[in-house]
Scaffold this motif. Structure first.
Motif, PDB file in Angstrom:
ATOM      1  N   UNK A   1      98.666  51.433  11.093  1.00  0.00           N
ATOM      2  CA  UNK A   1      99.985  50.712  11.440  1.00  0.00           C
ATOM      3  C   UNK A   1     100.972  51.468  12.363  1.00  0.00           C
ATOM      4  N   UNK A   2     100.683  52.736  12.350  1.00  0.00           N
ATOM      5  CA  UNK A   2     101.436  53.678  13.244  1.00  0.00           C
ATOM      6  C   UNK A   2     101.176  53.153  14.856  1.00  0.00           C
ATOM      7  N   UNK A   3      99.800  52.940  15.070  1.00  0.00           N
ATOM      8  CA  UNK A   3      99.369  52.757  16.351  1.00  0.00           C
ATOM      9  C   UNK A   3      99.827  51.200  16.864  1.00  0.00           C
ATOM     10  N   UNK A   4      99.525  50.197  15.698  1.00  0.00           N
ATOM     11  CA  UNK A   4     100.219  48.869  15.566  1.00  0.00           C
ATOM     12  C   UNK A   4     101.703  48.555  16.160  1.00  0.00           C
TER      13      UNK A   4
ATOM     14  N   UNK B   1      95.532  52.205  -2.415  1.00  0.00           N
ATOM     15  CA  UNK B   1      96.840  51.315  -2.273  1.00  0.00           C
ATOM     16  C   UNK B   1      97.913  52.167  -1.619  1.00  0.00           C
ATOM     17  N   UNK B   2      97.706  53.389  -1.739  1.00  0.00           N
ATOM     18  CA  UNK B   2      98.681  54.504  -1.333  1.00  0.00           C
ATOM     19  C   UNK B   2      98.278  54.791   0.317  1.00  0.00           C
ATOM     20  N   UNK B   3      96.976  54.767   0.473  1.00  0.00           N
ATOM     21  CA  UNK B   3      96.405  54.794   1.811  1.00  0.00           C
ATOM     22  C   UNK B   3      96.808  53.405   2.716  1.00  0.00           C
ATOM     23  N   UNK B   4      96.815  52.349   2.038  1.00  0.00           N
ATOM     24  CA  UNK B   4      96.872  51.078   2.522  1.00  0.00           C
ATOM     25  C   UNK B   4      98.182  50.757   3.154  1.00  0.00           C
ATOM     26  N   UNK B   5      99.154  51.269   2.088  1.00  0.00           N
ATOM     27  CA  UNK B   5     100.474  50.735   2.194  1.00  0.00           C
ATOM     28  C   UNK B   5     100.772  49.558   1.958  1.00  0.00           C
ATOM     29  N   UNK B   6      99.877  48.963   1.170  1.00  0.00           N
ATOM     30  CA  UNK B   6     100.060  47.512   0.374  1.00  0.00           C
ATOM     31  C   UNK B   6      98.890  47.467  -0.539  1.00  0.00           C
TER      32      UNK B   6
ATOM     33  N   UNK C   1      90.618  57.603  10.814  1.00  0.00           N
ATOM     34  CA  UNK C   1      89.149  57.587  10.372  1.00  0.00           C
ATOM     35  C   UNK C   1      89.098  58.313   8.856  1.00  0.00           C
ATOM     36  N   UNK C   2      89.974  59.236   8.658  1.00  0.00           N
ATOM     37  CA  UNK C   2      89.889  59.838   7.311  1.00  0.00           C
ATOM     38  C   UNK C   2      90.490  58.792   6.389  1.00  0.00           C
ATOM     39  N   UNK C   3      91.597  58.094   6.643  1.00  0.00           N
ATOM     40  CA  UNK C   3      92.104  57.214   5.717  1.00  0.00           C
ATOM     41  C   UNK C   3      91.110  56.001   5.393  1.00  0.00           C
ATOM     42  N   UNK C   4      90.416  55.536   6.440  1.00  0.00           N
ATOM     43  CA  UNK C   4      89.226  54.350   6.186  1.00  0.00           C
ATOM     44  C   UNK C   4      88.277  55.091   5.055  1.00  0.00           C
ATOM     45  N   UNK C   5      87.825  56.027   5.455  1.00  0.00           N
ATOM     46  CA  UNK C   5      86.781  56.760   4.582  1.00  0.00           C
ATOM     47  C   UNK C   5      87.237  56.871   3.181  1.00  0.00           C
TER      48      UNK C   5
ATOM     49  N   UNK D   1      91.388  47.336   7.200  1.00  0.00           N
ATOM     50  CA  UNK D   1      92.297  47.914   6.223  1.00  0.00           C
ATOM     51  C   UNK D   1      93.671  47.767   6.643  1.00  0.00           C
ATOM     52  N   UNK D   2      93.857  47.957   8.340  1.00  0.00           N
ATOM     53  CA  UNK D   2      95.077  47.844   8.696  1.00  0.00           C
ATOM     54  C   UNK D   2      95.994  48.857   7.752  1.00  0.00           C
ATOM     55  N   UNK D   3      95.509  50.086   7.455  1.00  0.00           N
ATOM     56  CA  UNK D   3      96.062  50.935   6.630  1.00  0.00           C
ATOM     57  C   UNK D   3      97.407  51.500   7.466  1.00  0.00           C
TER      58      UNK D   3
END
Length: 311
Positions: free
Chosen positions: A31-34, A180-185, A161-165, A25-27
Motif C-alpha cells: 500500500x505504501x508503494x501503491x 490481518x495486521x500485516x494486510x491492513x484489512x 517480501x517479509x510481509x507476504x511471507x 495481498x496488497x498488504x
C-alpha cells in the motif's frame, strides 16, 4: 475507479505512471508503494497503472511450484480500486512471453501499450529473457524512449517480501489476527453459495456452503472463525468452519458459514467472507449432541467478540 483489464485489449491514449509486480495481498507494504504511485500520478496528471502477470510466473515456469496466492485477481482489483488506482492491467504470462527480450518488453508493453512516462520499480527488479536486464538497463531504456525511472528502496522491497511471507505463514497456521495486521484489512474468501448436504440445517445451524473456483487461492488452516459479509448492502456476522466435518465422517474439505439472525435465500450468489478472528481448531466430537453444544459455545463467543469489537 480501478479497472481490471487484459493488456491485449488495452492501449492507453493517456500518459501513465506504472509499477510492475504481483502485489499479492496488497498488504501494508504494498500500500505504501501503491499510494506513492497514485499520489504522484495525480500531481503529474498521469493515469496510475499496475502491470501484473497472470498466471503467476512460477505457475508457468515451475509446474510443480504449488504456489498459493493471498488474493484472487478480482479480490486484488477490488482492494486496489478502494485505494484509488486507475488500472490493474493483466498480462497473460506464458513461456513465449518469458522469452521476450528486455527492449521488446519496454517497446511493446511500456511504450506502445501503456504510454508510460514514469516507471516506479524495485531496486532489484529483473526483466526480459532469462531475467537478464535490471534497473540500470531500464533507466537506459527510459532515456531512449522518454520515460523516467524511480527506484523503490531495498528497505521497502524487503518490507513487502517479509510481509507476504509472514501473511502466508500466519494463514497456514490459522493466526488470522497476525495476517490481518500485516494486510491492513481482513483476509477474505470470495466464492459462490452452493448447495451442500444440509447437515447444518438438521442440527439447527443452517450454513451457506462457499465454493471457491480459483484453485490457487490460499485457504487458511482448518478450524472455526468469526466472519462478516456484506449481503444486500447490509453487514451480516457469522461463524465459519473450514474442514472435513469429521464428526459426521466427512471427507471433502468444505467452507461453511452460519450467519447470525439471517434467513434469506442466497444460493448461487457470489459473496465475500471477511475473516475477523479464529475460534478454535476443527474437532471430531463423540456425538452430534456434543457438536451442537460446542456450536452453541462458539456462537456465544462470537456474539461476545462482535459486541466488544464492532458495536
Amino acid at each position: 475507479m480501478s479497472k481490471i483489464k487484459n493488456i491485449s485489449a488495452y492501449k492507453s491514449s493517456e500518459p501513465t505512471i506504472v509499477t510492475i509486480g504481483t502485489f499479492d495481498g496488497v498488504h501494508v507494504g504494498h500500500q505504501k508503494i501503491v499510494n506513492r504511485l497514485i499520489n504522484f500520478g495525480k500531481q503529474a496528471q498521469l493515469k496510475s497503472v499496475i502491470l501484473t502477470f497472470f498466471p503467476h510466473p512460477r505457475m508457468v515456469l515451475q509446474k510443480d511450484s504449488g504456489i498459493k496466492l493471498i488474493n484472487t485477481i478480482n479480490e486484488r482489483g477490488a482492494i486496489l480500486d478502494a485505494l484509488g488506482l486507475d488500472y490493474l492491467l493483466i498480462k497473460k504470462f506464458t513461456k513465449a512471453f518469458s522469452r521476450l527480450s528486455a527492449e521488446d518488453f519496454v517497446k511493446t508493453i511500456l511504450i506502445e501499450k501503456l504510454n508510460a512516462k514514469k516507471v516506479i520499480i524495485g531496486y532489484d527488479h529483473r526483466f526480459g529473457r532469462n531475467r537478464n536486464a535490471d534497473i540500470n538497463d531500464l533507466k537506459k531504456f527510459g532515456e531512449l524512449y522518454g520515460f523516467e525511472v524511480e527506484e523503490i528502496s531495498a528497505q521497502d522491497i524487503n518490507d513487502v517480501a517479509v510481509s507476504s511471507t509472514k501473511i502466508r505463514k500466519a494463514l497456514e497456521e490459522g493466526d488470522i489476527t497476525k495476517a490481518n495486521a500485516f494486510l491492513g484489512y481482513p483476509f477474505m474468501l470470495t466464492g459462490k453459495v452452493v448447495e451442500g448436504k444440509a447437515l447444518g440445517r438438521q442440527i439447527d445451524y443452517p450454513t451457506a456452503n462457499i465454493y471457491i473456483e480459483e484453485n490457487y487461492k490460499l485457504i487458511p488452516k482448518h478450524g472455526s472463525y468469526i466472519v462478516s459479509s456484506i449481503i444486500n448492502k447490509k453487514i451480516v456476522y457469522g461463524m465459519m468452519n473450514i474442514g472435513c466435518n469429521p464428526t459426521v465422517d466427512g471427507d471433502d474439505v468444505t467452507i461453511e458459514v452460519h450467519f447470525f439472525n439471517f434467513n434469506k435465500n442466497i444460493y448461487n450468489k457470489t459473496i465475500q467472507i471477511d475473516l475477523l478472528h479464529r475460534l478454535r481448531d476443527e474437532q471430531k466430537f463423540d456425538s452430534v449432541e456434543a457438536l451442537k453444544a460446542q456450536l452453541l459455545q462458539d456462537k456465544e463467543a462470537s456474539l461476545q467478540y462482535i459486541k466488544s469489537h464492532f458495536n
